[in-house]
Structures are given as C-alpha cells and as structure tokens.
Scaffold this motif. Sequence first.
Motif, PDB file in Angstrom:
ATOM      1  N   LEU A  52     -22.909 -33.376  11.467  1.00  0.00           N
ATOM      2  CA  LEU A  52     -22.853 -32.179  10.627  1.00  0.00           C
ATOM      3  C   LEU A  52     -22.329 -32.450   9.227  1.00  0.00           C
ATOM      4  N   ALA A  53     -21.838 -33.651   8.967  1.00  0.00           N
ATOM      5  CA  ALA A  53     -21.328 -34.008   7.641  1.00  0.00           C
ATOM      6  C   ALA A  53     -22.475 -34.612   6.833  1.00  0.00           C
ATOM      7  N   GLU A  73     -20.590 -26.795  15.140  1.00  0.00           N
ATOM      8  CA  GLU A  73     -21.971 -26.392  14.853  1.00  0.00           C
ATOM      9  C   GLU A  73     -22.137 -24.882  14.984  1.00  0.00           C
ATOM     10  N   ALA A  74     -21.577 -24.297  16.042  1.00  0.00           N
ATOM     11  CA  ALA A  74     -21.671 -22.849  16.207  1.00  0.00           C
ATOM     12  C   ALA A  74     -20.992 -22.134  15.039  1.00  0.00           C
ATOM     13  N   ALA A  75     -19.860 -22.672  14.606  1.00  0.00           N
ATOM     14  CA  ALA A  75     -19.156 -22.068  13.474  1.00  0.00           C
ATOM     15  C   ALA A  75     -19.993 -22.146  12.205  1.00  0.00           C
ATOM     16  N   LEU A  76     -20.594 -23.310  11.949  1.00  0.00           N
ATOM     17  CA  LEU A  76     -21.381 -23.474  10.735  1.00  0.00           C
ATOM     18  C   LEU A  76     -22.624 -22.592  10.760  1.00  0.00           C
ATOM     19  N   ALA A 111     -17.459 -17.001  17.180  1.00  0.00           N
ATOM     20  CA  ALA A 111     -18.499 -17.985  17.460  1.00  0.00           C
ATOM     21  C   ALA A 111     -18.267 -18.573  18.842  1.00  0.00           C
ATOM     22  N   PRO A 112     -19.327 -18.982  19.549  1.00  0.00           N
ATOM     23  CA  PRO A 112     -19.165 -19.566  20.887  1.00  0.00           C
ATOM     24  C   PRO A 112     -18.307 -20.829  20.822  1.00  0.00           C
ATOM     25  N   LEU A 138     -28.137 -24.035   8.743  1.00  0.00           N
ATOM     26  CA  LEU A 138     -26.821 -24.648   8.578  1.00  0.00           C
ATOM     27  C   LEU A 138     -26.521 -24.822   7.094  1.00  0.00           C
ATOM     28  N   PRO A 139     -25.258 -24.774   6.700  1.00  0.00           N
ATOM     29  CA  PRO A 139     -24.912 -25.083   5.311  1.00  0.00           C
ATOM     30  C   PRO A 139     -24.785 -26.588   5.099  1.00  0.00           C
ATOM     31  N   LEU A 140     -24.888 -27.013   3.868  1.00  0.00           N
ATOM     32  CA  LEU A 140     -24.557 -28.389   3.501  1.00  0.00           C
ATOM     33  C   LEU A 140     -23.045 -28.555   3.612  1.00  0.00           C
ATOM     34  N   VAL A 141     -22.597 -29.624   4.248  1.00  0.00           N
ATOM     35  CA  VAL A 141     -21.165 -29.879   4.427  1.00  0.00           C
ATOM     36  C   VAL A 141     -20.785 -31.161   3.702  1.00  0.00           C
TER      37      VAL A 141
END
Length: 364
Positions: free
Chosen positions: A311-312, A280-283, A269-270, A148-151
């Motif tokens: 996710l943040a 989450e799927a997008a990230l 993405a799903p 995952l990326p850092l958001v």
Amino acid sequence: MSREADEIHMAHALRLAARGLGTTWPNPSVGCVLVRDGRILGRGWTQPGGRPHAERVALAAAGDATGATAYVTLEPCAHHGKTSPCAEALVAAGVARVVTALTDPDPRVAGRGHAILRTAGIAVTEGILADEARRVTAGFLKRVTQGLPLVTLKLATTLDGRIATATGESRWITGPDARRMVHAMRMMHDAVMVGSGTAAADDPDLTVRDMGSPHQPVRIVLDSRLAHSPDSRLGRSAKDHPVWLVHGPDAPGPARTAWEATGARLIEAPPAADGRTDPEAALRALAGRGLTRIFCEGGAGLAARLIRQGLADDLAVFHAGTLIGAEGTAALGPLGLAALADAPRFTLRETRQIGADTLSLWSA
C-alpha cells in the motif's frame, strides 16, 4: 506548433498543476496554459476545494483566447456539475487546438471531453509528457481506478535505520531543515496519517507550521478502539483543523461520543484478523470520502503493515548522520520475510541533501 514547443508549454502546465496538490481533493489538480503566436495569454491551476477548474482560471486570465492553443495536463471535463463542462468552455472561447497529457479515467469523462472538442472542429493532440503528468496526477488516478489514495510513507532514521533510542527518545533525529521539508511535504498532501501507537507516544499536532498561511491537511489516526485521548493535541484542535479517526466496529460508545464532541469525524472500517485497523480497509474508506494523497508519518508497525500489503506507493526517507545501535527502535516492524527474494523493492527517484541530512525519494 512543434513537438518541442508542445513539451515546453506542457511542462509549464504541469508545474502549475503541482501548485494545487493537497488542496483540490476530491478533484485532480490540473494546470492549463493558453498560448497564441508564441505568447502566453493566460494560465491557471485548479483552485482550493477543486473549483474553479484550471481551464476556467486560464480563460478568465486570457480574456480573449480566440485561435489559441490550450495546454491542459488532464483531459477537460465533459460532465455537468456545479458548472458546465470545461470542454464546452474551451469550445465557446474559440480555441483552435487543445493539447493534453492524459485522458481522464473518471467514467463521467473518459474520452468524452476530447470528443466534444473534436466534434467542434478543434484539433486535439494527446499524450504530451504523459509520464510526467501521471506523476503529478497519481493520487487522483489511483483513487478513480483502484479505489485507493496514493500513500507516501515518510521515515526519519539514523544511518543504522533507528527512529528512537532504547528509552523512546526520538526528538530530534533529523535537523531543522529536514523538519521544515516535512512540513512542505505535508502541504502537498490531502491528509497526514499516523497509527494509534504513534499518536499515544508522541501526542502529535500534525499541522503545517512555519510555512506562511498554508492549507491544513486532514489529520488522520488509525485507532481501532478509539483509545487515543480526546484531550490530546489532536482532540483539542479538531474544531480548528480537521481530524478523522478510522476505527473498528467494536470501538466503545463513550469513546465515540467523546471524540464526536471534539468535532472530529469518525469513520468505521472492517478490522484485520488481529482486531487492529486493517490499513487497506481504512484507505478504501478514506478514498471513498475523496482523499487522493496521504502522507503517512506514523510508526514502525503501521509502516511495516503498509509495506507488507503493498500500500506504500512512495517512500520519503530522511537519514541523519548519527548512529544509535541495535538497542534502538527500528524504523520498520516485522515484514515476515522468509527469503531475500521476497523483500519489497523500490526504485530510487531522487536524492537531496537537506541541511545536515539526506532525503531519498523512492517509488514502488
């Protein structure tokens, strides 16, 4: 070299590493300082696009690094790619000692760089300013270890937490200094992301402006049905600066064709259970394409979903000294909390005054 001297030079290397943030993905932004007899011989940081690496930039600046100490914010790479490993370059340069902040978790490295140096008889000191280095390198570390990326979630609100009036007016809640700071923050991220609602309501450009000649981050819209118009500001500028749209499997074919014609990149993405884009799927899809740091500017609904799903990673909250009242639009959509104990909690890192506004930085 004393511990104090090591920390001084590593802090210098970390400041250099921070200069590359937003420009080096999928590689980490690394800083390197070469020191001999208390004098800096050369220094460098990872260059745009991820190469050349910091160590090679510093070695080229030094010319002769024989007997020097190299301060590197992340373990020198050990794998062969477009160039030979940086660990081998340091050996060939004749450095006597290497000081690092972090071990690289990339499976292609993961201690092998340190091992190459030690096998060559170079003294290695690890863990200097490791906590500070994790902060600078957080996006890369999270992508490698969690996929995952850092958001960083940006919110610009009134004192009572509103982002627009009842009629939808939102320009401008914060002042020009705060808006300029937002552009500086965009520059330090690989991408700027909004939801489809914000894209439709604001028709944003999402570029960095009035900052000289900066790199432009990828501009991302989470848009399950590709409803945002290809004739928008994003669509019209997609050939000039990258635009990526994350959509679901049911996005209509004509919309896909129209967006592809603009030069935008489409990423499927799903979806979530409600049919909308699952953050989450997008990230994960975005991390899979190399992104490490994403600056999210969009929408009460998307902000709430990112927080609900944990996710943040960071919050950047700009507060203006004004009030709108309960009829205004809240900065966050519903979080579905049943008890105060369930409320997400963040830790305050820093507060600054930005013109007439305040900026508070928080970490999860």
